[in-house]
Design an enzyme around this catalytic site. Structure first.
Site, PDB file in Angstrom:
ATOM      1  CB  ILE A  17     -16.117  -8.967 -35.011  1.00 52.58           C
ATOM      2  CG1 ILE A  17     -15.287  -9.749 -33.978  1.00 52.58           C
ATOM      3  CG2 ILE A  17     -17.389  -9.715 -35.343  1.00 52.58           C
ATOM      4  CD1 ILE A  17     -16.044 -10.001 -32.673  1.00 52.58           C
ATOM      5  N   GLY A  18     -12.950  -8.096 -36.198  1.00 52.21           N
ATOM      6  CA  GLY A  18     -11.850  -7.168 -35.946  1.00 52.21           C
ATOM      7  C   GLY A  18     -10.538  -7.727 -36.440  1.00 52.21           C
ATOM      8  N   GLY A  21      -2.775  -5.596 -35.448  1.00 54.26           N
ATOM      9  CA  GLY A  21      -1.395  -5.988 -35.659  1.00 54.26           C
ATOM     10  C   GLY A  21      -1.068  -7.378 -35.143  1.00 54.26           C
ATOM     11  CG  MET A  22      -0.857  -8.318 -31.210  1.00 59.24           C
ATOM     12  SD  MET A  22      -1.407  -8.249 -29.493  1.00 59.24           S
ATOM     13  CE  MET A  22      -1.435  -9.997 -29.090  1.00 59.24           C
ATOM     14  CB  VAL A  25     -11.335 -10.275 -32.776  1.00 63.25           C
ATOM     15  CG1 VAL A  25     -12.380 -10.707 -31.749  1.00 63.25           C
ATOM     16  CG2 VAL A  25     -10.079  -9.783 -32.075  1.00 63.25           C
ATOM     17  CE  LYS A  40      -7.528  -9.975 -29.456  1.00 67.06           C
ATOM     18  NZ  LYS A  40      -6.999  -8.796 -28.724  1.00 67.06           N
ATOM     19  CG  ASP A 141      -0.877  -1.451 -25.331  1.00 62.35           C
ATOM     20  OD1 ASP A 141      -0.562  -0.253 -25.439  1.00 62.35           O
ATOM     21  OD2 ASP A 141      -1.238  -2.146 -26.297  1.00 62.35           O
TER      22      ASP A 141
END
Length: 757
Positions: A17-18, A21-22, A25, A40, A141
């Site tokens: 679903i996503g 950069g890290m 998800v 995640k 952030d």
């Protein structure tokens, strides 16, 4: 991870679903509790190429995940579980149904949200921040993509603590074009940009940027270059929000501008004060009706690249606008979380199937289309995604894999777009960069030379991309020991950068820094010291005293001071850099450890080995914990430990340490590696001090033969080793042999001097 993965035997991944950069998800099912969750998955951390940060990252992940899991508030995403699976760190969170503020702005075509929605978001986020800040937790952030509005109207902050993990991963890679490796430029506080102390008021500033954007449709500094955005945060008063949107309540404009104060003490001091002011401003007349849109400009056909709207200069601004060189480049979309652009530019921004070449001198400027069909948007997007994947691998230090990706993308771009297309050249630039980072400077030089010549032909000699390639050529020339050529290349690029961008532009300062480094390698130590000092002062003025780029240059200043024999000043500078890096980057960051090592060297040079010895012992422990016991930097610290044991007259311990380090270096680096030979020489020194001259002679001779074989008989290091051998012969009473060897060394030195002349 794939959709068939069962994480830790419990969480079944259902669909992606996503992606960011890290990591990724996934929507997943918790098979133990039969509920849907979000998982995640952070990027894998168990690769050999990334061992230098693996241990630190895992430990920080566990710490930050525990903190996130301890947060229980309606406005904060719930973390259920965390761990590691197949080398990837993962978090299990509540599955949220809704849209983040970035998506809401996209849905609204970047028109502002209704006033009632802005106020509701502000109130709920203020409540969540008050809760987390009371627990001493700062997000660092905050941005539209990290604030979610659920289908029932609840607003939640995502990624508490986890954002810092992404910063820890990327900080060990090369810095971006601005030197900033954390946060998102459009939402960073001035103190965060300067590397200063960050507390809850930094979150309030970032949230002020978010409120400004959702209330007006644009961020407070809607400029085209990441550096301009950063300088705007530090030096420029933003336009009043009501200059964009007249129906915005005055109290809300005042609150947003107060949140955007440059000095933390001038902002609301905590989120409770923010919430109180929001509640006080809520009156029946203040918000617009729930469904009423904000002021929307008349619809008009959108050109491919719309010009920025004309805006009146703010009458309240008393601080200087960013300098002219900060305009005219790109940072990507404001609300997608992209950081400052890389150099060369990230090819995901502005990839096109056709482009305009620079006209030849004396010819009229005419659009020149590529002599090939325009590739499909799908192909362009796929190549851009693969290019960015290569950049991500590089940020993680996985240079070999990154090189393979960039070579493949370069070949496909050449076929689809042509060999001289800017995007093809951008990929070839990255190929050169990966070659440089994998110990192939000669190959990197050829690649950068090709890119530089092609860019000069297509874009012009003074185009920023051309200068970037020429600067990388200078860097690899230095790596090849061709310092005179590197100096000439840096000087040429520097002249162009100063003429086009000005003396304080980050690219200009980076080039001057590299020039200082090259001057020191040419033996022009006074020039190197003066140049590095000037760059350090400029970076302090522009970026802040504790900015990583400033500290890199101050490190170079300290090195030049040491080479000039000014060790007390070098020691003081190294100590200041080590302390600043510890605060800004963390005590275990490689740059912090490097500065601590130089502190140890300086103490030894000043005859203060009693102080150097415990420093080296701590450094060895920290290096072994962070990098591993056999890592070259760990062995370098152990070498320093052995040297200082010898300086204190503890020769038996020094000899044992040197022998152990020599054996490990021979196994890890090879028997003829320069570091291995340095350790072998240290073994010989220890044997000599213990009166075991025959054994010392064997070691000295072994080092001399290896250096002659690898470096040549007239290399300074080989000649120094033969001098050591002659000295040892003298100690053994073999004077005639020692004299013959001394004469041979003198003749070779004279021959080398004449050849150099």
């Amino acid at each position: 991870m794939t959709d068939t993965t069962l994480v830790q035997g419990r969480y079944r991944l259902l669909d992606l679903i996503g992606r960011g950069g890290m990591g990724e998800v996934w929507r997943a099912r918790d098979e133990s509790l039969d509920r849907q969750v979000a998982v995640k998955c952070l990027k894998p951390v168990n690769t050999r190429q990334d061992q230098s940060v693996t241990g630190v990252l895992r430990e920080r992940f566990r710490r930050e995940a525990r903190v996130a899991a301890g947060l229980q508030h309606r406005g904060v995403t719930v973390v259920h579980d965390f761990g590691e699976s197949d080398g990837a760190l993962f978090l299990v969170m509540e599955l949220l149904e809704g849209r983040n503020l970035s998506q809401l702005l996209e849905d609204n075509r970047h028109h502002p949200l209704p006033v009632a929605d802005v106020v509701e978001v502000a109130g709920q986020v203020a409540s969540a921040l008050a809760y987390t800040h009371r627990r001493g937790i700062v997000h660092r952030d905050l941005k539209p993509a990290n604030i979610m509005r659920l289908t029932d109207g609840t607003v939640k902050i995502c990624d508490f603590g986890i954002a810092r993990l992404g910063r820890d991963v990327t900080f060990t890679s090369r810095l971006t074009g601005t030197g900033i490796a954390m946060g998102t430029p459009h939402y960073m506080s001035p103190e965060q940009i300067s590397g200063g102390q960050v507390d809850r008021r930094s979150d309030l500033y970032s949230f002020g940027c978010v409120l400004y954007e959702i209330a007006t449709g644009v961020p407070p500094f809607d400029l085209d270059d990441a550096w301009a955005v950063l300088m705007g945060h530090r030096h420029t008063v933003p336009l009043p929000p009501r200059s964009h949107r007249e129906d915005l309540p005055a109290y809300l404009e005042r609150l947003i501008l107060d949140l955007l104060a440059k000095q933390p003490e001038a902002r609301p001091q905590d989120a409770r004060e923010l919430g109180r002011r929001i509640d006080e401003g809520r009156t029946p007349a203040a918000p617009a009706p729930s469904g009423a849109p904000g002021r929307v400009p008349p619809a008009a056909p959108a050109p491919t690249t719309p010009p920025p709207p004309a805006r009146p200069e703010p009458t309240v601004a008393r601080e200087p606008r960013p300098p002219s060189w900060t305009r005219g480049m790109t940072t990507g979309h404001k609300t997608t979380g992209t950081g400052p652009r890389l150099t060369p530019p990230d090819a995901s921004a502005g990839l096109t199937g056709e482009w305009i070449a620079r006209p030849a001198a004396g010819r009229a400027e005419e659009p020149v289309r590529a002599e090939r069909p325009t590739p499909s948007p799908e192909l362009i997007a796929t190549l851009a995604e693969r290019h960015n994947a290569g950049l991500s691998l590089g940020r993680l230090g996985r240079w070999t894999e990154a090189g393979a990706v960039h070579r493949a993308v370069a070949a496909e771009r050449e076929h689809a777009l042509g060999p001289d297309h800017p995007d093809t050249l951008a990929s070839r630039h990255e190929v050169g960069f990966t070659l440089s980072r994998t110990g192939r400077p000669a190959d990197a030089l050829r690649e950068f030379a090709h890119v530089a010549h092609a860019r000069e032909r297509v874009l012009g000699a003074d185009h920023p991309d051309t200068l970037a390639a020429r600067q990388e050529m200078a860097y690899v020339l230095g790596r090849l020991g061709r310092h005179h050529e590197a100096h000439q290349a840096y000087a040429s690029v520097l002249a162009a950068r100063e003429r086009l961008a000005g003396p304080d532009h980050p690219d200009t300062l980076r080039c001057r820094h590299n020039l200082a480094f090259t001057l020191s390698r040419l033996g022009l130590l006074e020039d190197a010291y003066r140049t590095a000092s000037e760059v350090a002062a400029a970076r302090t003025r522009v970026l802040g005293a504790n900015h990583p780029d400033t500290l890199v240059t101050r490190f170079e200043v300290a090195w030049a001071l040491g080479q000039l024999g000014r060790w007390p000043e070098a020691l003081q500078t190294y100590e200041e850099v080590a302390e600043a890096r510890s605060q800004a980057l963390g005590p275990d960051h490689p740059d912090t450890l490097a500065a601590r090592h130089e502190v140890g060297i300086s103490l030894g040079r000043l005859g203060r080995s009693t102080l150097a010895l415990p420093l080296y012992r701590d450094l060895v422990d920290d290096r072994a914990r962070v990098h591993g016991p056999d890592h070259p930097e760990t062995l370098r610290a152990r070498h320093g430990l052995g040297v200082n044991l010898g300086r204190l007259g503890r020769w038996e311990e020094a000899l044992a340490e040197s022998r152990d380090v020599c054996a490990l270096r021979a196994r890890v680096l090879g028997p003829d590696h320069p570091d291995t030979l340095v350790s072998r020489r240290e073994v010989a020194v220890g044997l000599g001090w213990l009166g075991r001259w025959a054994d010392a002679l064997t070691e000295y001779r072994s080092v001399a033969e290896a250096r002659e074989r690898v470096l040549g008989a007239d290399h300074p290091d080989a000649l120094a080793s033969r001098n050591d051998e002659a000295h040892c012969l003298e100690q053994l009473g073999r004077g005639p042999e020692a004299v013959r060897l001394y004469r041979r060394v003198a003749a070779l030195r004279q021959q080398r001097a004449l050849g150099g002349a």
